[in-house]
Write a protein that holds these residues in place. Structure first.
Motif, PDB file in Angstrom:
ATOM      1  N   PRO A   1       4.461   3.414  -4.836  1.00  0.00           N
ATOM      2  CA  PRO A   1       3.881   4.353  -5.804  1.00  0.00           C
ATOM      3  C   PRO A   1       2.730   3.706  -6.580  1.00  0.00           C
ATOM      4  N   ASP A   2       1.813   4.532  -7.029  1.00  0.00           N
ATOM      5  CA  ASP A   2       0.609   4.057  -7.730  1.00  0.00           C
ATOM      6  C   ASP A   2       0.927   3.097  -8.870  1.00  0.00           C
ATOM      7  N   ARG A   3       1.924   3.420  -9.686  1.00  0.00           N
ATOM      8  CA  ARG A   3       2.209   2.590 -10.863  1.00  0.00           C
ATOM      9  C   ARG A   3       2.622   1.173 -10.454  1.00  0.00           C
ATOM     10  N   TYR A   4       3.292   1.021  -9.317  1.00  0.00           N
ATOM     11  CA  TYR A   4       3.679  -0.309  -8.859  1.00  0.00           C
ATOM     12  C   TYR A   4       2.503  -1.034  -8.220  1.00  0.00           C
ATOM     13  N   ARG A   5       1.686  -0.309  -7.480  1.00  0.00           N
ATOM     14  CA  ARG A   5       0.492  -0.923  -6.887  1.00  0.00           C
ATOM     15  C   ARG A   5      -0.434  -1.449  -7.981  1.00  0.00           C
ATOM     16  N   ALA A   6      -0.510  -0.741  -9.100  1.00  0.00           N
ATOM     17  CA  ALA A   6      -1.359  -1.180 -10.219  1.00  0.00           C
ATOM     18  C   ALA A   6      -0.874  -2.516 -10.775  1.00  0.00           C
TER      19      ALA A   6
ATOM     20  N   GLU B   1       0.820  -1.219   0.000  1.00  0.00           N
ATOM     21  CA  GLU B   1       0.000   0.000   0.000  1.00  0.00           C
ATOM     22  C   GLU B   1       0.852   1.266   0.000  1.00  0.00           C
TER      23      GLU B   1
ATOM     24  N   SER C   1      -1.924  -5.168  -8.085  1.00  0.00           N
ATOM     25  CA  SER C   1      -3.363  -5.405  -7.912  1.00  0.00           C
ATOM     26  C   SER C   1      -4.006  -6.039  -9.144  1.00  0.00           C
TER      27      SER C   1
END
Length: 166
Positions: free
Chosen positions: A49-54, A46, A57
């Protein structure tokens, strides 16, 4: 009795059996370790960075059109690599990761061999990759497999860019 693991490399998702959840846990471990090595550790996915979380997920969406290869020991995912869809006769190898508990058994080499074969099957002439300069073991592996350092296409400090013909 032998200590040798039976490892299979499969395309994900595919018709063959693969570990539940696909590469998500491997990608999470890869990104968490990388952020820690960069001096920016986070407690869990969590905090990435957003790009890695994407990627974590929804790997199927993040790598749509790319080839995701997984190394399996039975039904356990122990490694992964991504080969990007060809662009101008070139693909990129990304996210090579072997679970630390399974390292030293040739899994990364098997994944790279499979990645190069997949690139060749798709008609790619050149494969490239970037690796952090502190990952000296990975750099040595890439060099053993014929990759050579090339001019950087990435502006981030401490990245080594490499490529080889397929």
């Amino acid at each position: 009795m032998t200590d040798r693991l039976e490892i299979s490399v499969v395309r994900w998702p595919g018709r063959t059996a693969s570990a539940a959840g696909g590469p998500a846990s491997l990608l999470a471990a890869y990104h968490l370790r990388t952020e820690a090595e960069k001096g920016e550790p986070v407690a869990d996915a969590e905090g990435l960075p957003d790009r890695y979380r994407a990627e974590i997920s929804d790997p199927a969406a993040a790598y749509a059109g790319d080839d995701v290869l997984m190394a399996l020991s039975g039904d356990t995912a122990v490694g992964c690599v991504v080969v990007t869809a060809p662009t101008d006769g070139r693909s990129e190898i990304k996210r090579l990761w072997t679970d630390p508990a399974f390292r030293g058994r040739g899994i990364a080499s098997r994944l790279l061999d499979a990645a190069l074969a997949q690139a060749a099957e798709r008609g790619v002439g050149t494969v490239r990759l970037s690796v952090w300069n502190w990952r000296t073991g990975a750099i040595a592996l890439y060099e053993r497999l014929g990759f050579a350092v090339t001019e950087s296409w990435d502006e981030r400090d401490q990245l080594v860019c490499m490529e080889r013909a397929v």
